[in-house]
Design a protein around this motif. Structure first.
Motif, mmCIF file in Angstrom:
data_model
loop_
_atom_site.group_PDB
_atom_site.id
_atom_site.type_symbol
_atom_site.label_atom_id
_atom_site.label_comp_id
_atom_site.label_asym_id
_atom_site.label_seq_id
_atom_site.Cartn_x
_atom_site.Cartn_y
_atom_site.Cartn_z
ATOM 1 N N SER A 1 34.478 27.959 40.458
ATOM 2 C CA SER A 1 35.686 27.959 41.290
ATOM 3 C C SER A 1 36.208 29.380 41.390
ATOM 4 O O SER A 1 35.936 30.220 40.537
ATOM 5 C CB SER A 1 36.756 27.053 40.681
ATOM 6 O OG SER A 1 37.156 27.526 39.412
ATOM 7 N N SER A 2 36.963 29.652 42.437
ATOM 8 C CA SER A 2 37.520 30.980 42.611
ATOM 9 C C SER A 2 38.685 31.162 41.651
ATOM 10 O O SER A 2 39.274 30.205 41.139
ATOM 11 C CB SER A 2 37.998 31.169 44.043
ATOM 12 O OG SER A 2 39.165 30.387 44.273
ATOM 13 N N ALA B 1 38.168 40.552 40.948
ATOM 14 C CA ALA B 1 39.160 39.552 41.357
ATOM 15 C C ALA B 1 40.414 39.629 40.504
ATOM 16 O O ALA B 1 41.525 39.369 40.994
ATOM 17 C CB ALA B 1 38.546 38.151 41.292
ATOM 18 N N LEU B 2 40.276 39.982 39.232
ATOM 19 C CA LEU B 2 41.450 40.116 38.370
ATOM 20 C C LEU B 2 42.336 41.262 38.834
ATOM 21 O O LEU B 2 43.570 41.161 38.789
ATOM 22 C CB LEU B 2 41.011 40.354 36.921
ATOM 23 C CG LEU B 2 40.275 39.205 36.227
ATOM 24 C CD1 LEU B 2 39.787 39.653 34.851
ATOM 25 C CD2 LEU B 2 41.194 37.989 36.087
ATOM 26 N N ALA C 1 44.851 42.384 36.028
ATOM 27 C CA ALA C 1 44.218 43.388 35.180
ATOM 28 C C ALA C 1 44.273 44.731 35.884
ATOM 29 O O ALA C 1 44.352 44.811 37.117
ATOM 30 C CB ALA C 1 42.772 43.010 34.856
ATOM 31 N N GLY C 2 44.237 45.783 35.076
ATOM 32 C CA GLY C 2 44.245 47.130 35.623
ATOM 33 C C GLY C 2 43.544 48.080 34.676
ATOM 34 O O GLY C 2 43.289 47.751 33.513
ATOM 35 N N ALA D 1 44.088 30.330 31.708
ATOM 36 C CA ALA D 1 43.468 29.963 32.982
ATOM 37 C C ALA D 1 42.346 30.936 33.319
ATOM 38 O O ALA D 1 41.320 30.550 33.889
ATOM 39 C CB ALA D 1 44.507 29.957 34.108
ATOM 40 N N ILE D 2 42.517 32.206 32.941
ATOM 41 C CA ILE D 2 41.482 33.209 33.207
ATOM 42 C C ILE D 2 40.237 32.944 32.370
ATOM 43 O O ILE D 2 39.105 33.063 32.849
ATOM 44 C CB ILE D 2 42.039 34.621 32.920
ATOM 45 C CG1 ILE D 2 43.152 34.961 33.919
ATOM 46 C CG2 ILE D 2 40.923 35.663 32.979
ATOM 47 C CD1 ILE D 2 43.904 36.233 33.580
ATOM 48 N N GLY D 3 40.430 32.574 31.103
ATOM 49 C CA GLY D 3 39.297 32.352 30.210
ATOM 50 C C GLY D 3 38.276 31.378 30.765
ATOM 51 O O GLY D 3 37.085 31.725 30.902
ATOM 52 N N PRO D 4 38.677 30.159 31.122
ATOM 53 C CA PRO D 4 37.699 29.210 31.671
ATOM 54 C C PRO D 4 37.066 29.687 32.973
ATOM 55 O O PRO D 4 35.926 29.326 33.272
ATOM 56 C CB PRO D 4 38.537 27.942 31.889
ATOM 57 C CG PRO D 4 39.680 28.065 30.944
ATOM 58 C CD PRO D 4 39.981 29.538 30.887
#
Length: 436
Positions: free
Chosen positions: A3-4, A390-391, A397-398, A416-419
């Motif tokens: 998924s996106s 995408a992050l 993220a930076g 949510a980012i982990g999965p």
């Protein structure tokens, strides 16, 4: 990725706590057992983590999905310790002349054991060459299972972690955890007066009846003992746990509490390391930075433990439900000594999976160092992990120099980012795993 990132972010912010990769529900039985001397033959030996899992507790809290069984009879505990010694003897020849740089005893509740039994666990670790007393050692405690004699045995520990969850009795009662705040305070007094180890206190937010005021009250109480670390866990409602049968949507409540706690701790001398970890400013680190989980191996002993090499992860079977856990423990106790020389159950990591694991562990522990990634894999980070862009696009993220780190919003959305970082293969295996 199935998924996106935007699709992930539109769902719950609390999809899964990710502290390792691949998740144990992606493990499967190997068609042919892998000899441990072959598994460890080409692994670095200059930095290893030694972990022992004690699968016993006096009770199972309503939120718990750890591998543990409640109040086993003494003969089972003694049989477990005897089998742990057998496992260590069978494992040692495969490891070679290894340098241990960090260790931990978890569970379950290690301090469910008596002082004499804890001493046996330490002896098992020393039998593998672990220089206890001269290396970082972390041990998990619970408020009602600690006494002075046990702390004397654990004098070699450099970090003690106490699962408090809340200093409000009604809140922990909602978690099906009978706990008196006076007992917790006495335990913390005992730990601080009897041990020079650094202290971590675990707290949970999102419990029934909890308010921003009561959460801040628990934080204020915890700071009376000046813990070097505070771990703040969002309440997860998981299948096969007591609370899992009463699941409801409470994302907004948890996020509001998280923001209150983060702001309060930052204003009271703590700095945020990850979504869950807050360190007291000025406290000396509890471990020298010699062990790096994204690069270095871990040897796990005891049913419920996992072992990590760069390309193969292995473990005993795993479950949550009480009957299934007891069955797995019974199987462990019945295993012949020779079987411990093999890995029977786990996950083999392709080059892509190794990249994902390295990135995931780094991202949630300070940031992804692009130069270190390229030294490790001989490929550029952007080429190997283009999905990380995408992050940045989402503002999660930076970059600071050559390190990609999560923003404040990214930290908040870690679960949510982990999965989202999981490969399609790992995600499919996890979905196919039968909860038991």
């Amino acid at each position: 990725m199935s998924s996106s990132l935007r699709e992930r972010l539109s769902a719950s912010a609390y999809q899964q706590y990710v502290y390792g990769y691949p998740h144990k529900t992606a493990y499967r039985q190997f068609a042919t057992p892998r000899p441990l001397d072959e598994v460890w033959a080409n692994e670095r030996r200059d930095s290893r983590f030694l972990y022992v899992h004690v699968p016993f507790c006096e009770l199972r809290c309503g939120f718990c999905n750890l591998f543990t069984t409640v109040n086993p009879v003494e003969s089972v505990v003694e049989a477990f310790l005897a089998k742990l010694e057998v496992e260590a003897r069978a494992t040692k020849p495969a490891l070679g002349a290894v340098r241990w740089t960090r260790a931990a005893i978890g569970g379950g509740t290690p301090t469910f054991l008596s002082a004499q039994q804890l001493a046996r666990v330490l002896e098992v670790m020393q039998s593998l060459g672990a220089p206890l007393g001269a290396m970082p050692l972390s041990v998990e405690l619970s408020p009602t299972t600690v006494d002075r004699e046990k702390l004397e045995v654990l004098s070699v520990a450099t970090r003690l972690s106490l699962g408090v969850q809340s200093f409000v009795e009604a809140e922990v009662a909602a978690l099906k955890r009978p706990q008196r705040t006076d007992d917790v305070a006495r335990t913390l007094d005992l730990v601080r007066s009897s041990s020079s180890a650094q202290l971590n206190v675990d707290l949970i937010y999102g419990m029934e009846g909890q308010t921003p005021g009561s959460l801040v009250g628990s934080l204020e109480t915890a700071l009376k003992w000046r813990p070097e670390e505070l771990y703040l866990y969002p309440l997860y409602v998981r299948p096969l746990t007591f609370l899992g049968k009463r699941a409801g949507a409470f994302d907004d409540h948890r996020r509001a509490l998280y923001r209150v706690a983060r702001e309060w701790l930052e204003g009271h001398g703590y700095e945020q390391r990850s979504m869950r970890v807050f360190l007291r400013r000025g406290a000396s680190p509890s471990a020298v930075p010699e062990y790096h989980p994204e690069d270095d191996g871990m040897v796990g002993l005891g049913v419920g433990a996992r072992s990590y090499t760069r390309s193969l992860h292995y473990a005993h079977d795993w479950a949550v439900g009480p009957r299934a856990v007891r069955g797995i423990i019974d199987e462990y106790l019945a295993r012949p000594a020779r079987s411990f020389g093999f890995a029977h159950h786990g996950f083999e990591l392709t080059a892509e999976e190794q990249h994902r694991r390295w990135v995931l562990l780094s991202l949630f522990d300070g940031g992804v160092d692009a130069q270190a990634f390229e030294r490790r894999f001989s490929v550029g980070l952007r080429a190997a992990a283009p999905w990380l862009e995408a992050l940045e696009v989402e503002g999660l993220a930076g970059w600071t120099n050559d390190v990609l780190h999560l923003t404040d919003e990214g930290l908040e959305l870690s679960d949510a980012i982990g999965p989202w970082l999981f490969s399609d293969d790992v995600a499919a295996k996890m979905r196919a795993w039968e909860a038991r």
